[in-house]
Design a protein around this motif. Sequence first.
Motif, PDB file in Angstrom:
ATOM      1  N   VAL A 241       0.740  -1.311  -0.089  1.00  7.88           N
ATOM      2  CA  VAL A 241      -0.142   0.003  -0.020  1.00  7.88           C
ATOM      3  C   VAL A 241       0.832   1.156  -0.077  1.00  7.88           C
ATOM      4  O   VAL A 241       1.944   1.314   0.673  1.00  7.88           O
ATOM      5  CB  VAL A 241      -0.990   0.092   1.078  1.00  7.88           C
ATOM      6  CG1 VAL A 241      -1.671   1.178   1.272  1.00  7.88           C
ATOM      7  CG2 VAL A 241      -1.831  -1.274   1.352  1.00  7.88           C
ATOM      8  N   GLN A 242       0.682   2.125  -0.994  1.00 10.73           N
ATOM      9  CA  GLN A 242       1.217   3.418  -0.908  1.00 10.73           C
ATOM     10  C   GLN A 242       0.745   4.448  -0.005  1.00 10.73           C
ATOM     11  O   GLN A 242       1.673   5.338   0.316  1.00 10.73           O
ATOM     12  CB  GLN A 242       1.423   3.759  -2.261  1.00 10.73           C
ATOM     13  CG  GLN A 242       1.886   2.864  -3.420  1.00 10.73           C
ATOM     14  CD  GLN A 242       3.315   2.672  -3.145  1.00 10.73           C
ATOM     15  OE1 GLN A 242       4.212   3.241  -3.043  1.00 10.73           O
ATOM     16  NE2 GLN A 242       3.567   1.232  -2.944  1.00 10.73           N
ATOM     17  N   GLN A 243      -0.479   4.423   0.132  1.00 12.86           N
ATOM     18  CA  GLN A 243      -1.227   5.520   0.623  1.00 12.86           C
ATOM     19  C   GLN A 243      -2.326   4.996   1.558  1.00 12.86           C
ATOM     20  O   GLN A 243      -3.005   4.088   1.165  1.00 12.86           O
ATOM     21  CB  GLN A 243      -1.437   6.813  -0.311  1.00 12.86           C
ATOM     22  CG  GLN A 243      -0.458   7.483  -1.134  1.00 12.86           C
ATOM     23  CD  GLN A 243      -0.784   8.344  -2.205  1.00 12.86           C
ATOM     24  OE1 GLN A 243      -2.028   8.482  -2.439  1.00 12.86           O
ATOM     25  NE2 GLN A 243      -0.049   8.842  -2.635  1.00 12.86           N
TER      26      GLN A 243
ATOM     27  N   SER B 110      -6.235   6.591   2.745  1.00 14.09           N
ATOM     28  CA  SER B 110      -7.234   7.656   2.685  1.00 14.09           C
ATOM     29  C   SER B 110      -7.679   8.544   3.885  1.00 14.09           C
ATOM     30  O   SER B 110      -7.607   7.785   4.894  1.00 14.09           O
ATOM     31  CB  SER B 110      -8.818   7.282   1.950  1.00 14.09           C
ATOM     32  OG  SER B 110      -9.655   8.198   2.152  1.00 14.09           O
TER      33      SER B 110
ATOM     34  N   ALA C 173      -9.048   4.109   4.057  1.00 11.50           N
ATOM     35  CA  ALA C 173      -8.917   3.101   3.146  1.00 11.50           C
ATOM     36  C   ALA C 173      -7.564   2.890   2.623  1.00 11.50           C
ATOM     37  O   ALA C 173      -6.951   4.010   2.343  1.00 11.50           O
ATOM     38  CB  ALA C 173     -10.075   3.063   2.130  1.00 11.50           C
ATOM     39  N   ASN C 174      -7.097   1.850   2.268  1.00  7.86           N
ATOM     40  CA  ASN C 174      -5.884   1.741   1.511  1.00  7.86           C
ATOM     41  C   ASN C 174      -5.976   1.773   0.050  1.00  7.86           C
ATOM     42  O   ASN C 174      -6.990   1.318  -0.550  1.00  7.86           O
ATOM     43  CB  ASN C 174      -5.115   0.255   1.837  1.00  7.86           C
ATOM     44  CG  ASN C 174      -5.064  -0.035   3.350  1.00  7.86           C
ATOM     45  OD1 ASN C 174      -4.749   0.765   4.013  1.00  7.86           O
ATOM     46  ND2 ASN C 174      -5.564  -0.952   3.743  1.00  7.86           N
ATOM     47  N   TYR C 175      -4.953   2.441  -0.510  1.00  8.15           N
ATOM     48  CA  TYR C 175      -4.949   2.511  -1.898  1.00  8.15           C
ATOM     49  C   TYR C 175      -3.483   2.908  -2.434  1.00  8.15           C
ATOM     50  O   TYR C 175      -2.820   3.027  -1.486  1.00  8.15           O
ATOM     51  CB  TYR C 175      -6.108   3.721  -2.487  1.00  8.15           C
ATOM     52  CG  TYR C 175      -5.532   5.139  -2.223  1.00  8.15           C
ATOM     53  CD1 TYR C 175      -4.912   5.919  -3.233  1.00  8.15           C
ATOM     54  CD2 TYR C 175      -5.529   5.863  -1.093  1.00  8.15           C
ATOM     55  CE1 TYR C 175      -4.422   7.058  -3.006  1.00  8.15           C
ATOM     56  CE2 TYR C 175      -5.382   6.870  -0.512  1.00  8.15           C
ATOM     57  CZ  TYR C 175      -4.603   7.590  -1.753  1.00  8.15           C
ATOM     58  OH  TYR C 175      -4.340   9.153  -1.410  1.00  8.15           O
ATOM     59  N   GLY C 176      -3.342   2.734  -3.782  1.00  8.30           N
ATOM     60  CA  GLY C 176      -1.891   3.275  -4.225  1.00  8.30           C
ATOM     61  C   GLY C 176      -1.158   2.155  -4.686  1.00  8.30           C
ATOM     62  O   GLY C 176       0.094   2.542  -4.849  1.00  8.30           O
ATOM     63  N   TRP C 177      -1.761   0.915  -4.854  1.00  7.54           N
ATOM     64  CA  TRP C 177      -0.804  -0.076  -5.176  1.00  7.54           C
ATOM     65  C   TRP C 177      -0.318   0.169  -6.747  1.00  7.54           C
ATOM     66  O   TRP C 177      -1.075   0.467  -7.251  1.00  7.54           O
ATOM     67  CB  TRP C 177      -1.785  -1.391  -5.120  1.00  7.54           C
ATOM     68  CG  TRP C 177      -1.786  -1.967  -3.724  1.00  7.54           C
ATOM     69  CD1 TRP C 177      -1.059  -2.589  -2.908  1.00  7.54           C
ATOM     70  CD2 TRP C 177      -3.120  -1.896  -3.066  1.00  7.54           C
ATOM     71  NE1 TRP C 177      -1.479  -2.974  -1.828  1.00  7.54           N
ATOM     72  CE2 TRP C 177      -2.901  -2.589  -1.929  1.00  7.54           C
ATOM     73  CE3 TRP C 177      -4.302  -1.177  -3.268  1.00  7.54           C
ATOM     74  CZ2 TRP C 177      -3.915  -2.388  -0.902  1.00  7.54           C
ATOM     75  CZ3 TRP C 177      -5.477  -1.413  -2.366  1.00  7.54           C
ATOM     76  CH2 TRP C 177      -5.040  -1.928  -1.114  1.00  7.54           C
TER      77      TRP C 177
ATOM     78  N   TRP D 193      -1.563  -7.162  -1.908  1.00 11.46           N
ATOM     79  CA  TRP D 193      -2.670  -6.237  -1.462  1.00 11.46           C
ATOM     80  C   TRP D 193      -3.827  -6.851  -0.879  1.00 11.46           C
ATOM     81  O   TRP D 193      -4.864  -6.250  -0.474  1.00 11.46           O
ATOM     82  CB  TRP D 193      -3.078  -5.445  -2.726  1.00 11.46           C
ATOM     83  CG  TRP D 193      -3.533  -6.156  -3.817  1.00 11.46           C
ATOM     84  CD1 TRP D 193      -2.784  -6.828  -4.858  1.00 11.46           C
ATOM     85  CD2 TRP D 193      -4.841  -6.302  -4.187  1.00 11.46           C
ATOM     86  NE1 TRP D 193      -3.705  -7.235  -5.707  1.00 11.46           N
ATOM     87  CE2 TRP D 193      -5.136  -6.729  -5.463  1.00 11.46           C
ATOM     88  CE3 TRP D 193      -6.036  -5.812  -3.660  1.00 11.46           C
ATOM     89  CZ2 TRP D 193      -6.466  -7.025  -6.008  1.00 11.46           C
ATOM     90  CZ3 TRP D 193      -7.406  -5.946  -4.305  1.00 11.46           C
ATOM     91  CH2 TRP D 193      -7.473  -6.619  -5.442  1.00 11.46           C
TER      92      TRP D 193
ATOM     93  N   MET E 299      -6.878  -4.723   0.808  1.00 10.74           N
ATOM     94  CA  MET E 299      -8.126  -4.701   0.241  1.00 10.74           C
ATOM     95  C   MET E 299      -9.045  -5.641   0.672  1.00 10.74           C
ATOM     96  O   MET E 299     -10.431  -5.027   0.812  1.00 10.74           O
ATOM     97  CB  MET E 299      -7.752  -5.535  -1.310  1.00 10.74           C
ATOM     98  CG  MET E 299      -9.105  -5.292  -2.030  1.00 10.74           C
ATOM     99  SD  MET E 299      -9.958  -3.589  -2.441  1.00 10.74           S
ATOM    100  CE  MET E 299      -8.577  -3.036  -3.682  1.00 10.74           C
TER     101      MET E 299
ATOM    102  N   ASN F 189     -10.463  -3.023   3.211  1.00 14.30           N
ATOM    103  CA  ASN F 189     -11.268  -1.922   2.584  1.00 14.30           C
ATOM    104  C   ASN F 189     -12.560  -2.307   2.234  1.00 14.30           C
ATOM    105  O   ASN F 189     -13.582  -1.751   2.506  1.00 14.30           O
ATOM    106  CB  ASN F 189     -10.592  -1.606   0.889  1.00 14.30           C
ATOM    107  CG  ASN F 189      -9.477  -0.640   1.124  1.00 14.30           C
ATOM    108  OD1 ASN F 189      -9.202  -0.303   2.129  1.00 14.30           O
ATOM    109  ND2 ASN F 189      -8.636  -0.619   0.054  1.00 14.30           N
TER     110      ASN F 189
END
Length: 136
Positions: free
Chosen positions: A2-4, A6, A11-15, A22, A26, A29
């Motif tokens: 995970v890069q970032q 929210s 929530a995890n995002y930025g893969w 992930w 995910m 999330n």
Amino acid sequence: MVQQVSPFLEANYGWNFGEGGWNTGMDSNLLKFSFMFDKNIDSIVASLPAAVNGQAHYLTTDSRLYFAVGSTYYSTPVPKWFTVVLKSSGQTYQFNGTALVQVDTPVQIDSRLDAVELTVSSLGTAAFEDVSAFAT
């Protein structure tokens, strides 16, 4: 990886495209999103009870929503103006940025409007007479 995260629901995002690993991000999330769509909570508490699969609680000490999957709690911050429904009573609550506030039902609103109408009608016609002469 995970890069970032929210700032809204954490929530995890930025893969990266095609990146592996992930799974846990995910999964977390999807659990948060599915709970947020449901919006039903079992209680408003000052301390969390033992985790029971499928139960959700609003914790007053940190103003977060906690939901149990299996025997593990997951949590999410509550977005401002988000509403939840207390399962036991069907009562709706809205988060005002600091706490949950009970939302009036249509029956309660109707009752308050009836009280206003009764007050206005009890004033009689004197309340609506022309008072422009007093302005000069």
